[in-house]
Design an enzyme around this catalytic site. Structure first.
Site, short mmCIF file in Angstrom:
data_model
loop_
_atom_site.label_atom_id
_atom_site.label_comp_id
_atom_site.label_asym_id
_atom_site.label_seq_id
_atom_site.Cartn_x
_atom_site.Cartn_y
_atom_site.Cartn_z
N HIS A 166 0.76 -1.24 -0.10
CA HIS A 166 -0.16 0.01 0.12
C HIS A 166 1.01 1.28 -0.15
O HIS A 166 0.32 2.38 -0.46
CB HIS A 166 -1.00 0.19 1.16
CG HIS A 166 -2.04 -1.11 1.00
ND1 HIS A 166 -2.37 -1.77 1.98
CD2 HIS A 166 -2.78 -1.76 0.00
CE1 HIS A 166 -3.53 -2.67 1.79
NE2 HIS A 166 -3.56 -2.41 0.30
N ASP A 226 -3.59 -8.31 -7.03
CA ASP A 226 -2.82 -8.64 -5.87
C ASP A 226 -3.57 -9.85 -5.60
O ASP A 226 -4.47 -10.09 -4.80
CB ASP A 226 -3.43 -7.56 -4.84
CG ASP A 226 -3.32 -7.93 -3.39
OD1 ASP A 226 -2.22 -8.63 -3.26
OD2 ASP A 226 -3.83 -7.25 -2.51
N ASP A 244 -14.30 -12.78 -11.21
CA ASP A 244 -12.51 -13.14 -11.12
C ASP A 244 -11.86 -12.33 -11.63
O ASP A 244 -12.31 -11.60 -12.66
CB ASP A 244 -12.97 -14.70 -11.83
CG ASP A 244 -11.22 -15.01 -11.66
OD1 ASP A 244 -10.79 -15.68 -10.81
OD2 ASP A 244 -10.57 -14.81 -12.85
N GLU A 300 -14.04 -8.72 -7.20
CA GLU A 300 -13.97 -9.72 -6.14
C GLU A 300 -14.74 -10.98 -6.34
O GLU A 300 -16.07 -10.81 -6.64
CB GLU A 300 -14.35 -8.93 -4.97
CG GLU A 300 -14.43 -9.95 -3.67
CD GLU A 300 -13.01 -10.64 -3.49
OE1 GLU A 300 -12.96 -11.88 -3.25
OE2 GLU A 300 -11.89 -9.93 -3.49
#
Length: 295
Positions: free
Chosen positions: A34, A179, A158, A133
């Site tokens: 981050h 990520d 996905d 998500e």
């Protein structure tokens, strides 16, 4: 090779990282990821034209560190917890710390923002956020978190399908954060393939790919697969905080940045050097920044 989410992360096999992020929120890997994400978004915002931020594995957006899962291993104590009360935060890290503190109106550290919340604080009114998500429960929490926010689109999808669905963006400028939770075998190979396909559709975009540092053979294979894509201008940044023989959890993590901002490596080095000194265990590990593939 999947594991129970309340066990430590093992790096002995590529497929051993299946977990719910609540167990690990705010740990050293989140701080690393981050802090760099913040600098990338700030660099994008320095140019006048709008941009799109696409987060392929968005999670729930905000993590309650008082949750029993977060308290089980208390990984945040060796991550954001080590920075929380420090008064010598460098200027380059200040926007990240501001984003974390914004979610904690009191003096105590309780909530940790995921990448969607950090991005939301940094985008301008002209910019746009797209979040994908796949976990239905996480998606529901994420959707509720951004309900009514017209700048943020949340999709139950996905992440790799999201790359196909949303690239190239209409803005023609932007950042993609990949990520992965590494909860499936051959995730390194999957990332390399997805990056190649995304880059073929949108070569001018900036891509940030987070990854855990696993056994040397897996890391050499990942680097080899990414090089085989033929993509140029890939910066590699890695932070290790544990000794080389550490086996209980991942000893470090990295990020590949495709098309990084001008001189990003020069700005990232002092930032990561400071984080290493703040987060390393008894001076173990270090920082590595190099070009996986040059321009």
């Amino acid at each position: 090779l999947s594991r129970s989410p309340d066990l430590p992360i093992s790096r002995s096999h590529e497929s051993m990282l299946a977990y719910r992020h609540m167990f690990h929120a705010g740990n050293f890997a989140d701080v690393f990821k981050h802090a760099l994400l913040t600098r990338l978004l700030i660099a994008l915002g320095k140019k006048g034209k709008p941009y799109c931020y696409l987060d392929t594995h968005a999670g729930i957006g905000r993590y309650d560190l008082s949750h029993p899962w977060a308290k089980k291993a208390r990984e945040y104590e060796n991550g954001i917890g080590r920075l929380w009360e420090r008064e010598d935060i460098p200027e380059a890290l200040a926007p990240y710390m501001t984003a974390v503190k914004a979610g904690n109106p009191h003096t105590d550290l309780r909530f940790y923002p995921g990448s969607p919340r950090i991005a939301r604080r940094l985008v301008r009114p002209c910019d746009r956020i797209v979040l994908t998500e796949l976990n239905k429960d996480d998606y529901a929490e994420l959707k509720a978190l951004f309900a009514g926010d017209r700048q943020v689109a949340v999709h139950l999808l996905d992440g790799y399908q999201g790359l196909k669905a949303f690239l190239p963006p209409p803005e023609r400028r932007g950042l993609v954060l990949i990520d992965s939770s590494f909860d499936r075998a051959r995730e390194f190979a999957r990332i390399a393939t997805a990056l190649a396909e995304a880059h073929s559709r949108w070569a001018s975009g900036t891509y940030a790919i987070w990854y855990p540092l696993m056994e040397p053979g897996a890391m050499r294979g990942f680097a080899r697969d990414v090089k085989k894509t033929g993509i140029r201008k890939i910066l590699r940044l890695e932070l290790t905080i544990e000794p080389e023989d550490w086996a209980l959890t991942i000893p470090g993590c990295g990020m590949l940045v495709v098309n990084p901002p001008w001189r990003f490596e020069n700005k990232a080095r002092p930032l990561l050097d400071w984080l290493w000194r703040a987060l390393s265990v008894e001076g173990a590990g270090g920082v590595k920044i190099d070009w996986l593939t040059p321009e």
